[in-house]
Design a protein around this motif. Structure first.
Motif, PDB file in Angstrom:
ATOM      1  N   HIS A 133       1.166  15.012  14.747  1.00 38.47           N
ATOM      2  CA  HIS A 133       0.975  15.031  13.297  1.00 38.47           C
ATOM      3  C   HIS A 133       0.548  13.640  12.879  1.00 38.47           C
ATOM      4  CE1 HIS A 133       1.583  15.902   9.057  1.00 38.47           C
ATOM      5  NE2 HIS A 133       2.335  14.805   8.960  1.00 38.47           N
ATOM      6  N   ASN A 134      -0.486  13.566  12.069  1.00 35.08           N
ATOM      7  CA  ASN A 134      -1.070  12.294  11.678  1.00 35.08           C
ATOM      8  C   ASN A 134      -1.613  12.432  10.271  1.00 35.08           C
ATOM      9  OD1 ASN A 134      -1.338   9.761  13.002  1.00 35.08           O
ATOM     10  ND2 ASN A 134      -3.551   9.994  13.085  1.00 35.08           N
ATOM     11  N   ARG A 135      -1.835  11.294   9.599  1.00 35.05           N
ATOM     12  CA  ARG A 135      -2.463  11.376   8.276  1.00 35.05           C
ATOM     13  C   ARG A 135      -3.835  12.039   8.368  1.00 35.05           C
ATOM     14  NH1 ARG A 135      -2.615   5.507   5.813  1.00 35.05           N
ATOM     15  NH2 ARG A 135      -3.218   5.080   7.970  1.00 35.05           N
TER      16      ARG A 135
ATOM     17  N   GLY B 111      -1.271  20.079  11.115  1.00 33.59           N
ATOM     18  CA  GLY B 111      -1.522  19.556   9.782  1.00 33.59           C
ATOM     19  C   GLY B 111      -0.255  19.351   8.984  1.00 33.59           C
ATOM     20  N   LYS B 112       0.756  20.157   9.270  1.00 29.04           N
ATOM     21  CA  LYS B 112       2.049  20.030   8.609  1.00 29.04           C
ATOM     22  C   LYS B 112       3.087  19.559   9.616  1.00 29.04           C
ATOM     23  CE  LYS B 112       1.236  23.651   5.149  1.00 29.04           C
ATOM     24  NZ  LYS B 112       1.723  24.947   4.599  1.00 29.04           N
TER      25      LYS B 112
ATOM     26  N   GLY C 143       2.544  10.394  14.451  1.00 26.54           N
ATOM     27  CA  GLY C 143       1.791   9.146  14.407  1.00 26.54           C
ATOM     28  C   GLY C 143       0.959   8.967  15.653  1.00 26.54           C
ATOM     29  N   MET C 144      -0.262   9.497  15.660  1.00 30.74           N
ATOM     30  CA  MET C 144      -1.120   9.429  16.848  1.00 30.74           C
ATOM     31  C   MET C 144      -2.088   8.252  16.717  1.00 30.74           C
ATOM     32  SD  MET C 144      -1.686  10.832  19.814  1.00 30.74           S
ATOM     33  CE  MET C 144      -1.612  12.601  20.142  1.00 30.74           C
TER      34      MET C 144
ATOM     35  N   PRO D 263       3.650   3.921  11.581  1.00 30.11           N
ATOM     36  CA  PRO D 263       4.114   2.713  10.907  1.00 30.11           C
ATOM     37  C   PRO D 263       5.074   3.040   9.775  1.00 30.11           C
ATOM     38  CG  PRO D 263       1.864   3.228  10.252  1.00 30.11           C
ATOM     39  CD  PRO D 263       2.206   4.182  11.343  1.00 30.11           C
ATOM     40  N   LEU D 264       5.907   2.063   9.426  1.00 28.20           N
ATOM     41  CA  LEU D 264       6.797   2.212   8.279  1.00 28.20           C
ATOM     42  C   LEU D 264       6.042   1.849   7.012  1.00 28.20           C
ATOM     43  CD1 LEU D 264       9.569   2.638   6.977  1.00 28.20           C
ATOM     44  CD2 LEU D 264      10.080   0.235   7.486  1.00 28.20           C
TER      45      LEU D 264
END
Length: 326
Positions: A179-181, A198-199, A157-158, A215-216
């Motif tokens: 790692h981020n969306r 990416g993974k 979560g960056m 975030p949750l």
């Protein structure tokens, strides 16, 4: 002279109400209806309430409550996470939702570094040794911590908090993975020397410290479970400054007891607080703090000011400084 707008809030003071020092801040701009008075006679207040101050998930933002307040304009949350608020439902009722991002990111990033350092250098154990009567004739130091400098930090979560942690970690010469969306812009990566994975599995296999800072959501609930722990290094420590349910706590207990990972340092759990007989509270390789990552005088004042700014904007039909849209 016009009267002040009316807002609804849970209660003043401990244990999880509006900080007593913040009540005066709110009262400069609003008349407060406390929940006990509202519950005693809803009809007296329902038409006058235009905003809700939500602290620690209270009052509970149900559809029944929202629809019972015909002139409600805005729900202003004291905190970044809004997993306790059904934002689409509130928006469908033509009510805006605000939160307090940015202003708490530095304090939470400090807390993340504190947890990492405390876990690495066994600070809690060290305090116990220093206070122990057994140390009267000298300290028993036949236990070792691990280094933070030159280690690998994996940030899940960056966002703003994750990026600020990366800035601090850079000062420790850490290798930073994230790692981020979505991959962050190149200049943001270069600013902290972060490498995108990416993974999630790529990050978990390499990191000495894994920080949860996302975030949750429905997608991130139990994001870290048995499979993910099995991918981590046996000397790795997991840190969480986000929300407790992002980590499967049963899987975490198993991973710690079996020494699949080395330790955990958590500012958040589920529930909060944990029952006193919970196994996480009994494990020597766990640090748990009471969800106080943003709890400094300055930061909490800034958060309440943003709560107020969101209320004022929403009530007067202006864009919220920090609106949540989902």
């Amino acid at each position: 002279m016009t009267s002040k707008p009316v807002v609804l809030a849970s209660y003043p003071g401990s244990p999880r109400g509006v900080y007593e020092g913040h009540v005066a801040m709110i009262e400069k701009h609003f008349n407060i209806v406390w929940w006990k008075d509202f519950e005693a006679d809803r009809s007296q207040f329902a038409h006058s309430i235009k905003g809700i101050v939500c602290v620690a998930g209270k009052p509970s933002i149900s559809e029944e409550l929202i629809r019972s307040l015909p002139n409600l304009k805005v729900v202003s949350n004291f905190g970044v996470g809004v997993d306790h608020i059904d934002v689409p439902m509130v928006n469908r009722c033509s009510v805006k939702v605000g939160n307090t991002p940015d202003v708490l990111a530095d304090s939470v990033a400090d807390m993340a570094m504190l947890l990492m350092l405390a876990a690495a250098r066994k600070i809690v154990q060290g305090v116990e040794v220093a206070r122990s009567p057994d140390s009267a004739n000298g300290f028993d130091l036949h236990w070792m911590g691990t280094d933070v400098h030159d280690a690998t930090l994996g940030i899940v979560g960056m966002g703003d908090i994750g990026h600020k942690v990366a800035k601090r970690a850079k000062g420790f010469n850490m290798k930073i993975l994230y790692h981020n969306r979505k991959q962050r812009a190149a200049e943001k990566e270069q600013e902290v020397g972060a490498v995108y994975c990416g993974k999630l599995s790529e990050l978990l296999k390499q990191a000495d410290y894994v920080l949860i800072a996302c975030p949750l959501t429905a997608e991130t609930k139990a994001l870290i479970s048995r499979k993910e722990f099995s991918l981590m290094k046996s000397n790795a420590t997991i840190l969480n400054v986000a929300r407790g349910p992002i980590i499967d706590q049963d899987a975490l207990v198993e991973a710690l007891q079996s020494k699949t990972i080395a330790g955990a340092a958590l500012d958040v759990t589920y529930p909060e607080p944990l029952p006193l007989d919970h196994p996480l509270l009994k494990l020597p390789n766990v640090i748990i703090t009471p969800h106080h990552g943003s709890q400094t005088v300055k930061t909490r004042q800034q958060m309440m000011q943003l709560v107020i700014d969101n209320l004022l904007a929403g009530i007067h039909g202006n864009p919220l400084p920090a609106e949540v849209k989902q």
